[in-house]
Design an enzyme around this catalytic site. Structure first.
Site, mmCIF file in Angstrom:
data_model
loop_
_atom_site.group_PDB
_atom_site.id
_atom_site.type_symbol
_atom_site.label_atom_id
_atom_site.label_comp_id
_atom_site.label_asym_id
_atom_site.label_seq_id
_atom_site.Cartn_x
_atom_site.Cartn_y
_atom_site.Cartn_z
ATOM 1 N N HIS A 107 0.878 -1.107 0.022
ATOM 2 C CA HIS A 107 -0.365 -0.140 0.229
ATOM 3 C C HIS A 107 0.656 1.475 0.101
ATOM 4 O O HIS A 107 0.664 2.458 0.468
ATOM 5 C CB HIS A 107 -1.170 0.155 1.191
ATOM 6 C CG HIS A 107 -1.672 -1.197 1.714
ATOM 7 N ND1 HIS A 107 -2.337 -2.063 0.896
ATOM 8 C CD2 HIS A 107 -1.357 -2.235 2.189
ATOM 9 C CE1 HIS A 107 -2.637 -3.332 1.070
ATOM 10 N NE2 HIS A 107 -1.701 -3.161 2.668
ATOM 11 N N CYS A 108 2.148 1.038 -0.349
ATOM 12 C CA CYS A 108 2.997 2.023 -0.898
ATOM 13 C C CYS A 108 3.221 2.639 1.295
ATOM 14 O O CYS A 108 3.609 3.231 0.738
ATOM 15 C CB CYS A 108 2.544 3.323 -1.616
ATOM 16 S SG CYS A 108 2.148 3.235 -3.325
#
Ligand SMILES: Cc1ncc(COP(=O)(O)O)c(C=O)c1O
Length: 468
Positions: A403-404
């Site tokens: 999710h970064c």
């Protein structure tokens, strides 16, 4: 706190295309789905479509008025003092880069930036690049410092953050809400820590500037940039029902008046005031709006906010959508209060249901405490990618990956750096949540039913992951 009444929720859901196709959309922390009325608005705008600030036709004048009014809508949505404090970008990522490029020339050799290990890469990589890759080319060394978070509670370690801030800290930056741990750092305390640094800013003030990455906060609560007293706030409209393509950077007016823009070119210059030896710039906010902007995106995004007030607001007799009337702050409070309560209650339901699944570990903020409306988890012995594919096979759209939030996954020693995440917004229903829980349970109980997935298995807890 509670979910919206079922009749109200049905009415809301009927206004979105995904509802017609029976999709269970729980990847809302990445992007939400726009209401049908916004697509209709865009189609109608195509009949009076023109550029802004660049024409004398009725179409251009009308489009310019609508575009400029959008700045006012977004300013009142976040309680910014005026449109002059805003610049429009493609995304939160671009908004943070814009702040970075505007500030960069002011960093002095020996300065530092303090951020946290729970940041989205959008609020880490730009500062990393500035400190490690760009400023060294100009012979300036600027250090990047990272504050820790508590591995069990997901809380930002404020004592550690405070210990990193000193007289050479020009900027403190953190998220308003984590897109992985769910943490909502106490921004008043982060502001106090930034203020306590004795950095001598160019305007004569002391203390660090504060930039808040509000991508998740904006999507799930009422933003009040004046109450936050942040110097910069970045967020994206596509996380709150608008189409893709519009991110916003709020900056205090004193900074807008003194900092250089991120982009140079047309429209950001004073009309006709360009000479071989000098250039004079436009008034705010257009000085920070070089080139043809995402005109329809900005108008549609601002109108989406108005539509949201109509959908969940307290006053059924008042319509804000397709108007440019000054927004009533109480109406915005009521709308975002309803969105926040609804999403929080769905999130709690999801955590309660998922926690009962053997071997499932939810990361970050413990059950019952305030968090952003998302749940990231791993299940011992199962790949998060296989879980996400198995959910998809059952009609549930989730997301597996880091999710970064790569630094946080690494800090927790999750190997590979990935988890499965579900996230909720105003159009999700308690039934959606129950179907998510049932789908996860089935993915665990009957993995053979779903397409095989070769990604490596992830341990359920940080400790077992590091052992495995
Ligand atoms: C906390 C946070 N910051 C930044 C971003 C990046 O937003 P955008 O994709 O609009 O640049 C996201 C998106 O997920 C996010 O959750």
């Amino acid at each position: 706190m509670g979910t919206l009444a079922s009749r109200e929720l049905e009415l809301i859901r009927s206004q979105f295309a995904f509802g017609l196709r029976e999709r269970i959309v729980t990847n809302n922390a990445a992007s939400t789905q726009p209401p049908l009325a916004v697509w209709e608005l865009l189609r109608d705008l195509s009949e009076t479509y023109e550029n802004v600030h660049r024409g004398q036709s009725d179409a251009s004048i009308r489009t310019t008025e609508a575009f400029e009014a959008s700045f006012d809508t977004i300013a009142s949505w976040i309680n910014a003092p005026s449109r002059d404090t805003l610049s429009m970008h493609r995304s939160t990522t671009e908004a943070i880069n814009a702040a970075m490029y505007s500030l960069m020339a002011d960093f002095r050799d020996g300065d530092n930036v303090v951020t946290t290990l729970m940041e989205h890469n959008s609020n880490y990589v730009p500062w990393h690049a500035m400190c490690r890759e760009i400023l060294p080319r100009f012979g300036r060394r600027v250090e990047l410092r990272l504050a820790r978070f508590d591995h069990d509670s997901g809380e930002l370690d404020l004592a550690h953050l405070a210990s990193l801030v000193d007289a050479r800290t020009k900027l403190v930056t953190c998220c308003g809400g984590s897109n992985f741990l769910g943490t909502k750092p106490p921004l008043d305390r982060v502001r106090a820590i930034a203020d306590a640094g004795a950095y001598a800013q160019p305007d004569g003030s002391t203390g660090a500037l504060l930039l808040i990455d509000a991508a998740q906060l904006f999507a799930s609560s009422r933003l009040d940039v004046q109450a936050m007293d942040a110097d910069f706030v970045a967020f994206s409209l596509h996380k709150l029902l608008a189409p893709f393509g519009v991110g916003v950077l709020y900056a205090k007016k004193s900074l807008r008046e003194t900092l250089p823009p991120f982009l140079y070119g047309g429209d950001m210059i004073a009309e006709g005031r360009v000479f071989p030896d000098r250039v004079e710039y436009n008034d705010l906010p257009w000085r920070f709006s070089a080139g043809t902007p995402n005109i329809l995106g900005v108008i549609a995004s601002a109108q989406t906010l108005r539509l949201l007030v109509d959908m969940v607001g307290a006053d059924p007799d008042r319509a804000w959508f397709r108007t440019d009337d000054p927004l009533d702050p109480a109406a915005v409070d009521a709308a975002m209060g309803a969105v926040a309560d609804h999403a929080a209650s769905l999130t709690q339901r999801a955590i309660d249901g998922l926690a009962a699944i053997d071997g499932l570990h939810v990361y970050g903020v413990p059950a019952g405490r305030e968090r952003t409306p998302l749940v990231a988890f791993n299940i011992a012995g199962h790949s998060p990618f296989a879980i996400a594919r198995a959910l998809n096979a059952q009609g549930v759209e989730s997301r597996a990956g880091c999710h970064c939030a790569t630094l946080a996954h690494r800090d927790l020693e999750i190997d590979p750096a990935a988890s499965c995440r579900v996230s909720f917004t105003v159009y999700n229903s308690p039934d959606d949540v129950d179907r998510v829980i049932a789908a996860v349970r089935r993915a665990v109980d009957e993995p053979g039913l779903f397409a095989s997935e070769t990604a490596p298995v992830v341990g359920a807890t940080p400790a077992s992951a590091s052992r495995g």
